[in-house]
Design a protein around this motif. Structure first.
Motif: not given
Length: 223
Positions: A142-167
């Protein structure tokens, strides 16, 4: 003129030589489909159906692209107007080819980078979003990819997640954290729901994932 007045008042609508049409602000979406080695036992089929449901839920004025994700990420359809929906559907359906499935690990970082690169230059849209479809078991931390998610959001790009069969609750929480950090939504498809595909799942995507991309309605004036 004041759009709010036009929306409320029949008097204004009758007075103006125009027709007021309600419409949603256009959006651009990149659908990222996990095709790694863990996407087996029907997960790959559900992921494809989920991607198709998203495409169906988008409006004619929207834009969409499709990527695959494993140890590397690849664009299988660039971001195109929804008038080219057939191309998107074809790209997703071609994932039935055994070549695409069950290979390699899952690296989120590269997917977030490549998806953002595809969306950043899309013009004349109000909202941009990455929608990640995965079983939620990445090889990078998480600590590796999280900064890119934050940067994307700051550039107006949001992120949603759909998981399949995750229990696994801990992994669900990790995926929820991605969505919260990215300003998007999290949705988990459980195995019991698969018999209801695709109609009920499509409806859930429309309400849980796609609709929140737009924050409200605007009004267009048709001469």
């Amino acid at each position: 003129y004041n759009r709010a007045d036009i929306a409320r008042s029949t008097y204004y609508k009758n007075m103006l030589p125009v027709h007021v049409q309600d419409f949603s602000a256009p959006a651009a979406v990149m659908v990222v489909i996990d095709i790694s080695g863990s996407m087996t036992n029907g997960k790959d089929v559900v992921a494809r159906d989920a991607a198709l449901a998203i495409v169906e839920a988008l409006d004619q004025q929207d834009y969409c692209g499709v990527m695959t994700m494993r140890h590397v990420s690849e664009i299988i359809s660039p971001v195109v107007p929804m008038s080219q929906k057939d191309e998107l559907v074809s790209a997703i359906m071609n994932l039935q080819d055994p070549f695409f499935n069950g290979q390699g690990g899952t690296i989120f970082t590269g997917a977030f980078l490549k998806a953002a690169e595809s969306l950043v230059d899309v013009e004349n849209v109000e909202h941009k979003q990455i929608i990640l479809i995965t079983d939620g078991d990445p090889g990078d931390k998480y600590e590796v990819y999280a900064p890119y998610i934050e940067e994307n959001k700051s550039n107006g790009i949001t992120t949603s997640v759909i998981t399949v069969y995750q229990d696994n609750e801990e992994k669900q929480e990790d995926m929820q954290a991605i969505a919260e950090l990215g300003g998007g939504k999290y949705f988990n498809i459980v195995q019991e729901e698969i018999g209801m595909m695709p109609i009920s799942i499509m409806e859930k995507f429309a309400s849980e994932i796609v609709s929140p991309i737009r924050y409200g309605k605007a009004y267009a004036l048709e001469l």
